[in-house]
Design a protein around this motif. Structure first.
Motif, PDB file in Angstrom:
ATOM      1  N   SER A   1      -7.153 -63.286  20.705  1.00 46.77           N
ATOM      2  CA  SER A   1      -6.377 -62.452  21.634  1.00 46.77           C
ATOM      3  C   SER A   1      -6.130 -61.075  21.031  1.00 46.77           C
ATOM      4  N   ALA A   2      -5.576 -60.191  21.852  1.00 48.80           N
ATOM      5  CA  ALA A   2      -5.206 -58.859  21.354  1.00 48.80           C
ATOM      6  C   ALA A   2      -4.182 -58.972  20.229  1.00 48.80           C
ATOM      7  N   ALA A   3      -3.245 -59.892  20.364  1.00 48.15           N
ATOM      8  CA  ALA A   3      -2.217 -60.079  19.340  1.00 48.15           C
ATOM      9  C   ALA A   3      -2.825 -60.526  18.018  1.00 48.15           C
TER      10      ALA A   3
ATOM     11  N   GLY B   1       2.159 -56.544  30.852  1.00 49.96           N
ATOM     12  CA  GLY B   1       1.340 -56.832  32.028  1.00 49.96           C
ATOM     13  C   GLY B   1       1.100 -55.633  32.913  1.00 49.96           C
ATOM     14  N   THR B   2       2.032 -54.681  32.921  1.00 50.73           N
ATOM     15  CA  THR B   2       1.887 -53.517  33.798  1.00 50.73           C
ATOM     16  C   THR B   2       1.326 -52.295  33.086  1.00 50.73           C
ATOM     17  N   LEU B   3       1.249 -52.323  31.757  1.00 50.31           N
ATOM     18  CA  LEU B   3       0.709 -51.174  31.029  1.00 50.31           C
ATOM     19  C   LEU B   3      -0.775 -50.985  31.315  1.00 50.31           C
TER      20      LEU B   3
ATOM     21  N   GLU C   1      -3.469 -48.888  24.379  1.00 52.35           N
ATOM     22  CA  GLU C   1      -2.874 -49.200  23.085  1.00 52.35           C
ATOM     23  C   GLU C   1      -1.354 -49.097  23.184  1.00 52.35           C
ATOM     24  N   ALA C   2      -0.674 -49.986  22.460  1.00 48.69           N
ATOM     25  CA  ALA C   2       0.782 -49.970  22.433  1.00 48.69           C
ATOM     26  C   ALA C   2       1.257 -50.203  21.011  1.00 48.69           C
ATOM     27  N   LYS C   3       2.372 -49.549  20.666  1.00 47.15           N
ATOM     28  CA  LYS C   3       2.962 -49.738  19.346  1.00 47.15           C
ATOM     29  C   LYS C   3       4.134 -50.715  19.463  1.00 47.15           C
TER      30      LYS C   3
ATOM     31  N   LYS D   1      -4.356 -52.926  20.806  1.00 44.49           N
ATOM     32  CA  LYS D   1      -5.060 -52.589  22.046  1.00 44.49           C
ATOM     33  C   LYS D   1      -5.064 -53.817  22.948  1.00 44.49           C
ATOM     34  N   LEU D   2      -4.457 -53.687  24.118  1.00 48.89           N
ATOM     35  CA  LEU D   2      -4.314 -54.823  25.025  1.00 48.89           C
ATOM     36  C   LEU D   2      -5.652 -55.216  25.640  1.00 48.89           C
TER      37      LEU D   2
END
Length: 450
Positions: free
Chosen positions: A300-302, A332-334, A339-341, A356-357
């Motif tokens: 997964s992304a995680a 879910g909505t991003l 990419e998220a920090k 990176k989702l």
């Protein structure tokens, strides 16, 4: 007095190209110095032309029970029903977010099943609207009209909204056009209400009523902070508890609809729960709020981004995370590929991970699409047959009826279920109570839904 959640009929629009708040010198003052009497009039004169009235018409399939006189032909089993198409009309609100392109945002439930959508502007002009896309799981829809001389609304950074900030709701309650009410922001990050599949609501006490759905919730500078969506109240009336979809969430969804024609849901790939006092004590955590990671799914992304089971996610892109449901809604909505920090707590130390989702698998769906009592659960096709419960949000409808992660739905009313498509079809055609046959480890049990 019974209280219930009711969706409103309103529509909203927020300037897509104006994702950042307007410069301080360009902001509209919220009071006039002419007579030194505070007033919202100057701000509203600039903002209300961006809020539109929406009327819709179409037809929906409804189920009707057969009269008693006809039941002799069907024996004594069940309560036979028939289906028919019935015309409907509805009213709501919307917000112009891009004047050049004619983009208008509203709620999905305002225009759902509509074949005729008409938009009326504050200046009296009316236009036929085209639906560009929608996301039922967040109740957002994007419309377009061909028109000139439109006014778009400024878009605020809703992540900077604070409890106690003043707020103004603009919409068309009960068809009364251009109605304005005021209040404050009562709470942030509201979830677990069972209204939508992904919930991260702004709560306000500004009076919101039926017909406000899709309308604008703005700050005192006239910048959009949310899209009015639902209320908590007896018989659908206002009691000062209203909910709005944050402007930042709306923009993420609308950008995806414009780019792809649909929403491509982001996926982190974890199972988890809220941080509770019991968990804090057991794990010796030094935080009281956040999203605890129970499991990181392989590939997964995680997993690729370095998250580990036992981590506590306390922020996302610099904004605090208070619950697992809030994290789920923001991820879910991003959108897939973004990419998220993530700020995490691991072994008592804070760290930051950039992840990176990935895209939520098309075989994994929110159970609210199947049945309201399954809301809060995510489903996927199970290996070897059946439907797997991937996750269950705390305090959700699915949790309250006893569903748990890793449960396998193997049947309904003694009929075998092998995949999501069969489950959906059986629930659509059900009559009365449905008994879900659940396999939990080596045990078998039944869960009833109505």
């Amino acid at each position: 007095m019974n209280k219930r959640l009711s969706l409103l009929a309103t529509a909203v629009a927020a300037g897509l190209l104006l994702a950042q708040p307007a410069p301080a010198e360009a902001r509209i003052p919220f009071f006039s110095n002419t007579q030194e009497i505070p007033t919202l009039a100057p701000m509203l004169e600039q903002t209300t032309p961006a809020v539109v009235h929406i009327s819709v018409a179409g037809s929906r399939e409804v189920r009707q029970r057969l009269p008693d006189a006809f039941r002799q032909f069907f024996g004594q089993r069940g309560q036979p029903e028939y289906r028919e198409e019935r015309p409907f009309k509805g009213l709501g609100s919307g917000v112009i977010i891009d004047a050049d392109k004619g983009y208008i945002v509203t709620n999905n439930h305002v225009i759902q099943d509509a074949t005729d959508i008409e938009v009326r502007l504050k200046d009296g002009r009316t236009f036929k609207a085209t639906k560009l896309g929608a996301d039922p799981e967040t109740d957002i829809a994007l419309l377009r009209i061909e028109a000139k001389k439109l006014t778009q609304i400024q878009l605020a950074d809703s992540d900077k909204t604070r409890v106690g900030d003043f707020a103004v709701a603009i919409g068309n309650p009960f068809g009364l056009e251009q109605t304005v009410t005021s209040g404050i922001i009562s709470a942030l990050g509201r979830g677990g209400l069972g209204i939508e599949g992904f919930e991260d609501f702004i709560q306000t006490d500004a009076a919101i009523n039926s017909g406000n759905s899709g309308g604008a919730l703005v700050n005192l500078h006239g910048e959009l902070i949310g899209i009015n969506t639902a209320i908590l109240g007896p018989n659908g009336g206002n009691i000062g508890i209203g909910f709005a979809i944050p402007a930042n969430m709306m923009k993420n969804l609308v950008d995806q609809i414009i780019e792809h024609g649909e929403v491509r849901r982001g996926s982190l790939g974890i199972r988890g729960q809220d941080v509770t006092s019991d968990l804090t004590e057991a794990m010796h955590l030094n935080v009281s709020r956040g999203a605890f990671v129970n499991e990181v799914i392989a590939d997964s992304a995680a997993a690729e981004g370095g998250l580990e089971s036992g981590d506590v996610i306390i922020s996302m892109n610099g904004n605090k995370i208070s619950s697992f449901q809030e994290l789920r809604a923001k991820v879910g909505t991003l959108g897939a590929g973004r990419e998220a920090k993530f700020g995490i707590l691991r072994d008592g130390k804070e760290r930051t991970l950039t992840i990176k989702l990935k895209e939520l698998s098309t075989t994994q769906v929110a159970a609210s699409q199947m049945h309201p009592m399954l809301d809060g659960a995510e489903l996927s096709n199970a290996e070897g047959g059946g439907v797997k419960i991937e996750s269950v949000a705390n305090n959700s409808a699915a949790a309250q009826i006893g569903l748990m992660p890793d449960d396998i739905i193997i049947g309904i009313n003694r009929q075998r279920v092998t995949n999501l498509a069969e489950l959906r079809k059986m629930l659509e055609n059900r009559e009365g109570v449905a008994a879900l046959n659940i396999r939990r480890g080596n045990a078998s049990l039944y869960v009833l839904i109505r």
